[in-house]
Design an enzyme around this catalytic site. Structure first.
Site, PDB file in Angstrom:
ATOM      1  N   ASP A  32       0.855  -1.187   0.000  1.00 35.74           N
ATOM      2  CA  ASP A  32       0.000   0.000   0.000  1.00 35.74           C
ATOM      3  C   ASP A  32       0.894   1.241   0.000  1.00 35.74           C
ATOM      4  OD1 ASP A  32      -1.764   2.166   0.892  1.00 35.74           O
ATOM      5  OD2 ASP A  32      -3.182   0.579   1.414  1.00 35.74           O
ATOM      6  N   ASN A  88     -13.371  -3.643   3.437  1.00 33.87           N
ATOM      7  CA  ASN A  88     -14.475  -2.694   3.575  1.00 33.87           C
ATOM      8  C   ASN A  88     -15.406  -2.786   2.372  1.00 33.87           C
ATOM      9  OD1 ASN A  88     -13.207  -1.582   5.934  1.00 33.87           O
ATOM     10  ND2 ASN A  88     -11.878  -0.405   4.601  1.00 33.87           N
ATOM     11  N   GLN A  95     -14.904   2.070   2.461  1.00 39.03           N
ATOM     12  CA  GLN A  95     -14.351   1.746   1.148  1.00 39.03           C
ATOM     13  C   GLN A  95     -14.170   3.030   0.352  1.00 39.03           C
ATOM     14  OE1 GLN A  95     -16.740  -0.930  -1.247  1.00 39.03           O
ATOM     15  NE2 GLN A  95     -15.052  -1.334  -2.655  1.00 39.03           N
ATOM     16  N   HIS A 101     -10.966  -5.332  -2.597  1.00 39.28           N
ATOM     17  CA  HIS A 101      -9.586  -5.533  -2.163  1.00 39.28           C
ATOM     18  C   HIS A 101      -9.570  -5.862  -0.674  1.00 39.28           C
ATOM     19  CE1 HIS A 101     -10.415  -1.233  -1.607  1.00 39.28           C
ATOM     20  NE2 HIS A 101      -9.483  -1.214  -0.654  1.00 39.28           N
ATOM     21  N   HIS A 103      -7.059  -5.661   2.800  1.00 37.51           N
ATOM     22  CA  HIS A 103      -5.869  -5.087   3.421  1.00 37.51           C
ATOM     23  C   HIS A 103      -5.236  -6.129   4.338  1.00 37.51           C
ATOM     24  CE1 HIS A 103      -6.765  -0.770   2.551  1.00 37.51           C
ATOM     25  NE2 HIS A 103      -7.991  -1.246   2.461  1.00 37.51           N
TER      26      HIS A 103
END
Length: 136
Positions: A32, A88, A95, A101, A103
């Site tokens: 990230d 999320n 989100q 996706h 995390h």
């Protein structure tokens, strides 16, 4: 299937450079660029799905298997004390990019991050009403 204006579609499919930790025919795992902690990574499917509800069950299962493998690898290599897996769905849930996706957030004793919520105190009757609503 990709969505033309989706930044995560472009990253997952190599159109935008990333710090890739893993890639296969279905997923790309990247670091990230705005990490919560050292080693914070994202699991991105190469096909576009806006959220968990759009994700085919087989892809969802594969994402969780990949998350498990990456979590074990990251825990070993980064010597973190724990790991949060966060996913999320919807703006209200946090989100910000509407491409499914997950995390992977390594946790360290002194990282200063707080990922949690204040527990509610529903009555048994409220819990039963919610259970009936969901299972009806």
């Amino acid at each position: 299937m990709k969505e033309e204006n989706c930044i995560f579609c472009k990253i997952a499919n190599g159109e935008i450079p990333s710090k890739t930790l893993h890639e296969d025919e279905t997923f790309r795992v990247i670091l990230d660029v705005g990490p919560a902690t050292r080693g914070h990574a994202l699991i991105l499917p190469k096909n576009h799905f806006a959220n968990l509800c759009e994700l085919p069950e087989e892809t969802a299962a594969d994402a969780m298997k990949l998350a498990r493998r990456m979590a074990a690898l990251m825990t070993e290599k980064l010597s973190c004390d724990g790991l949060n897996l966060v996913q999320n769905n919807g703006e209200t849930a946090g989100q910000t990019v509407f491409h499914f996706h997950m995390h992977l957030i390594p946790r360290y004793g002194d990282d200063g991050q707080k990922i949690g919520w204040t527990p509610g105190q529903p009555t048994q009757e409220e819990l039963e009403e919610i259970r009936k609503t969901i299972t009806a």
